[in-house]
Write a protein that holds these residues in place. Structure first.
Motif, PDB file in Angstrom:
ATOM      1  N   THR A  27       2.539 -76.798  12.462  1.00 24.59           N
ATOM      2  CA  THR A  27       2.966 -77.173  11.124  1.00 24.59           C
ATOM      3  C   THR A  27       4.082 -78.196  11.203  1.00 24.59           C
ATOM      4  O   THR A  27       4.928 -78.150  12.087  1.00 24.59           O
ATOM      5  N   GLY A  28       4.090 -79.108  10.260  1.00 30.37           N
ATOM      6  CA  GLY A  28       5.157 -80.098  10.175  1.00 30.37           C
ATOM      7  C   GLY A  28       5.250 -80.588   8.746  1.00 30.37           C
ATOM      8  O   GLY A  28       4.507 -80.167   7.872  1.00 30.37           O
ATOM      9  N   ALA A  29       6.188 -81.484   8.502  1.00 30.23           N
ATOM     10  CA  ALA A  29       6.382 -82.034   7.162  1.00 30.23           C
ATOM     11  C   ALA A  29       6.502 -83.543   7.269  1.00 30.23           C
ATOM     12  O   ALA A  29       7.075 -84.060   8.231  1.00 30.23           O
ATOM     13  N   HIS A  30       5.977 -84.235   6.278  1.00 30.27           N
ATOM     14  CA  HIS A  30       6.102 -85.682   6.237  1.00 30.27           C
ATOM     15  C   HIS A  30       7.564 -86.022   5.928  1.00 30.27           C
ATOM     16  O   HIS A  30       8.205 -85.364   5.108  1.00 30.27           O
ATOM     17  N   ALA A  31       8.094 -87.025   6.576  1.00 27.56           N
ATOM     18  CA  ALA A  31       9.512 -87.391   6.428  1.00 27.56           C
ATOM     19  C   ALA A  31       9.882 -87.664   4.972  1.00 27.56           C
ATOM     20  O   ALA A  31      11.000 -87.352   4.537  1.00 27.56           O
ATOM     21  N   SER A  32       8.970 -88.217   4.186  1.00 26.73           N
ATOM     22  CA  SER A  32       9.280 -88.540   2.785  1.00 26.73           C
ATOM     23  C   SER A  32       9.528 -87.283   1.945  1.00 26.73           C
ATOM     24  O   SER A  32      10.180 -87.357   0.898  1.00 26.73           O
ATOM     25  N   LEU A  33       9.030 -86.143   2.360  1.00 30.50           N
ATOM     26  CA  LEU A  33       9.241 -84.895   1.641  1.00 30.50           C
ATOM     27  C   LEU A  33      10.733 -84.565   1.536  1.00 30.50           C
ATOM     28  O   LEU A  33      11.195 -84.028   0.530  1.00 30.50           O
ATOM     29  N   PHE A  34      11.495 -84.933   2.563  1.00 33.23           N
ATOM     30  CA  PHE A  34      12.926 -84.621   2.593  1.00 33.23           C
ATOM     31  C   PHE A  34      13.733 -85.522   1.658  1.00 33.23           C
ATOM     32  O   PHE A  34      14.881 -85.235   1.358  1.00 33.23           O
ATOM     33  N   HIS A  73      15.708 -80.813  -1.137  1.00 30.99           N
ATOM     34  CA  HIS A  73      16.892 -80.554  -0.313  1.00 30.99           C
ATOM     35  C   HIS A  73      16.563 -79.650   0.868  1.00 30.99           C
ATOM     36  O   HIS A  73      16.930 -79.924   1.998  1.00 30.99           O
ATOM     37  N   ASP A  74      15.872 -78.539   0.593  1.00 27.79           N
ATOM     38  CA  ASP A  74      15.502 -77.583   1.645  1.00 27.79           C
ATOM     39  C   ASP A  74      13.985 -77.523   1.779  1.00 27.79           C
ATOM     40  O   ASP A  74      13.270 -77.406   0.780  1.00 27.79           O
ATOM     41  N   VAL A  75      13.525 -77.604   3.021  1.00 25.08           N
ATOM     42  CA  VAL A  75      12.100 -77.497   3.316  1.00 25.08           C
ATOM     43  C   VAL A  75      11.950 -76.372   4.345  1.00 25.08           C
ATOM     44  O   VAL A  75      12.652 -76.350   5.359  1.00 25.08           O
ATOM     45  N   TYR A  76      11.043 -75.445   4.082  1.00 26.06           N
ATOM     46  CA  TYR A  76      10.791 -74.316   4.970  1.00 26.06           C
ATOM     47  C   TYR A  76       9.506 -74.591   5.740  1.00 26.06           C
ATOM     48  O   TYR A  76       8.445 -74.749   5.141  1.00 26.06           O
ATOM     49  N   THR A 103       4.459 -68.009   5.691  1.00 27.00           N
ATOM     50  CA  THR A 103       5.060 -69.334   5.567  1.00 27.00           C
ATOM     51  C   THR A 103       4.317 -70.354   6.414  1.00 27.00           C
ATOM     52  O   THR A 103       4.164 -70.182   7.618  1.00 27.00           O
ATOM     53  N   ASP A 104       3.879 -71.397   5.762  1.00 24.44           N
ATOM     54  CA  ASP A 104       3.320 -72.557   6.423  1.00 24.44           C
ATOM     55  C   ASP A 104       4.275 -73.717   6.142  1.00 24.44           C
ATOM     56  O   ASP A 104       5.016 -74.134   7.007  1.00 24.44           O
ATOM     57  N   LEU A 105       4.305 -74.187   4.899  1.00 22.52           N
ATOM     58  CA  LEU A 105       5.220 -75.231   4.470  1.00 22.52           C
ATOM     59  C   LEU A 105       5.594 -74.961   3.021  1.00 22.52           C
ATOM     60  O   LEU A 105       4.722 -74.897   2.156  1.00 22.52           O
ATOM     61  N   PHE A 106       6.894 -74.756   2.764  1.00 24.19           N
ATOM     62  CA  PHE A 106       7.386 -74.515   1.409  1.00 24.19           C
ATOM     63  C   PHE A 106       8.439 -75.551   1.069  1.00 24.19           C
ATOM     64  O   PHE A 106       9.297 -75.883   1.898  1.00 24.19           O
ATOM     65  N   TYR A 107       8.410 -76.014  -0.181  1.00 23.65           N
ATOM     66  CA  TYR A 107       9.458 -76.874  -0.719  1.00 23.65           C
ATOM     67  C   TYR A 107       9.449 -76.678  -2.222  1.00 23.65           C
ATOM     68  O   TYR A 107       8.470 -76.208  -2.799  1.00 23.65           O
ATOM     69  N   GLY A 108      10.569 -77.038  -2.876  1.00 21.91           N
ATOM     70  CA  GLY A 108      10.695 -76.716  -4.286  1.00 21.91           C
ATOM     71  C   GLY A 108      10.863 -75.216  -4.417  1.00 21.91           C
ATOM     72  O   GLY A 108      11.082 -74.502  -3.446  1.00 21.91           O
ATOM     73  N   PHE A 109      10.779 -74.705  -5.636  1.00 21.73           N
ATOM     74  CA  PHE A 109      10.907 -73.261  -5.816  1.00 21.73           C
ATOM     75  C   PHE A 109       9.891 -72.757  -6.817  1.00 21.73           C
ATOM     76  O   PHE A 109       9.637 -73.375  -7.852  1.00 21.73           O
ATOM     77  N   SER A 110       9.310 -71.629  -6.521  1.00 19.01           N
ATOM     78  CA  SER A 110       8.412 -70.923  -7.425  1.00 19.01           C
ATOM     79  C   SER A 110       8.730 -69.437  -7.269  1.00 19.01           C
ATOM     80  O   SER A 110       9.313 -69.028  -6.265  1.00 19.01           O
ATOM     81  N   THR A 155       1.419 -61.360  16.303  1.00 16.08           N
ATOM     82  CA  THR A 155       1.613 -62.682  15.712  1.00 16.08           C
ATOM     83  C   THR A 155       2.826 -62.632  14.798  1.00 16.08           C
ATOM     84  O   THR A 155       2.950 -61.723  13.975  1.00 16.08           O
ATOM     85  N   THR A 156       3.696 -63.617  14.950  1.00 21.14           N
ATOM     86  CA  THR A 156       4.895 -63.697  14.130  1.00 21.14           C
ATOM     87  C   THR A 156       5.127 -65.144  13.723  1.00 21.14           C
ATOM     88  O   THR A 156       4.628 -66.060  14.362  1.00 21.14           O
ATOM     89  N   THR A 157       5.867 -65.338  12.654  1.00 24.97           N
ATOM     90  CA  THR A 157       6.169 -66.679  12.173  1.00 24.97           C
ATOM     91  C   THR A 157       7.675 -66.904  12.203  1.00 24.97           C
ATOM     92  O   THR A 157       8.426 -66.167  11.569  1.00 24.97           O
ATOM     93  N   ILE A 158       8.080 -67.927  12.957  1.00 24.69           N
ATOM     94  CA  ILE A 158       9.464 -68.382  12.922  1.00 24.69           C
ATOM     95  C   ILE A 158       9.544 -69.432  11.838  1.00 24.69           C
ATOM     96  O   ILE A 158       8.707 -70.335  11.770  1.00 24.69           O
ATOM     97  N   VAL A 159      10.545 -69.324  10.968  1.00 26.69           N
ATOM     98  CA  VAL A 159      10.709 -70.262   9.859  1.00 26.69           C
ATOM     99  C   VAL A 159      11.943 -71.119  10.108  1.00 26.69           C
ATOM    100  O   VAL A 159      13.017 -70.608  10.411  1.00 26.69           O
ATOM    101  N   PHE A 160      11.758 -72.426   9.971  1.00 23.94           N
ATOM    102  CA  PHE A 160      12.830 -73.394  10.073  1.00 23.94           C
ATOM    103  C   PHE A 160      13.193 -73.811   8.644  1.00 23.94           C
ATOM    104  O   PHE A 160      12.363 -74.428   7.957  1.00 23.94           O
ATOM    105  N   LYS A 161      14.384 -73.473   8.188  1.00 22.69           N
ATOM    106  CA  LYS A 161      14.860 -73.970   6.892  1.00 22.69           C
ATOM    107  C   LYS A 161      15.606 -75.260   7.210  1.00 22.69           C
ATOM    108  O   LYS A 161      16.699 -75.237   7.777  1.00 22.69           O
TER     109      LYS A 161
END
Length: 174
Positions: A39-46, A50-53, A100-107, A129-135
């Motif tokens: 999983t990753g995020a496109h640089a423009s998302l940032f 402010h926070d991307v998980y 968690t895969d990719l979260f941004y914004g809030f819901s 199986t476990t998921t490490i989350v990078f905020k």
């Protein structure tokens, strides 16, 4: 002479069998973390959020479940990414539900999932199986990715272990 051969052969077989048993037993108790997601995020998302998980799934291969003592992010220069880094700030969590895969914004759904995150210090794995989350909070718009690997320190069967998980191009896609 025949008795000597049987004695040597029997000793060899018993010795080989015993050594094989202990080798299999030792390997069955150890284990390692395998990286099973990219999983990753496109640089423009940032630029917009402010926070991307970002979630990264790992699989534990051992028979006994480990307790994660600590996780550090190591940069290309061999130093630990600190909370005071001027370019990027990353907090690490475990997602006990592996949602968690990719979260941004809030819901409301996202808030519920994020609310269940646990800190990595003394985190006892209960599932393979476990998921490490990078905020991730980006402070520099033109940040140059310099994160090399995760260093996971854990304990299994009262033995302290450490493992490195590569992070090449994990966070950003340009």
């Amino acid at each position: 002479m025949n008795k000597l051969r049987w004695l040597l052969l029997t000793t060899f077989l018993i010795g080989s069998g015993t050594a094989g048993y202990f080798a299999v037993e030792a390997n069955s108790e150890s284990g390692e973390f395998l990286d099973i997601s990219h999983t990753g995020a496109h640089a423009s998302l940032f630029e917009e959020y402010h926070d991307v998980y970002i979630g990264k799934q790992l699989r534990w291969t051992g028979d006994q479940m480990p307790t994660v003592q600590d996780i550090n992010i190591i940069k290309d220069d061999g130093t630990v990414l600190s909370s005071g880094d001027e370019s990027i700030h990353i907090e690490l969590f475990f997602d006990p539900h592996n949602e968690t895969d990719l979260f941004y914004g809030f819901s409301p759904d996202m808030r519920e999932i994020v609310g269940d995150y646990e800190r990595p210090n003394d985190f006892k794995l209960t599932e393979r199986t476990t998921t490490i989350v990078f905020k991730v909070t980006l402070h520099e718009a033109n940040y140059q990715f310099d994160l090399d690997y995760l260093q996971i320190e854990y304990e299994v069967n009262d033995q302290e272990e450490a493992q490195e998980i590569p992070l090449r191009s994990f966070v950003f896609h340009h």
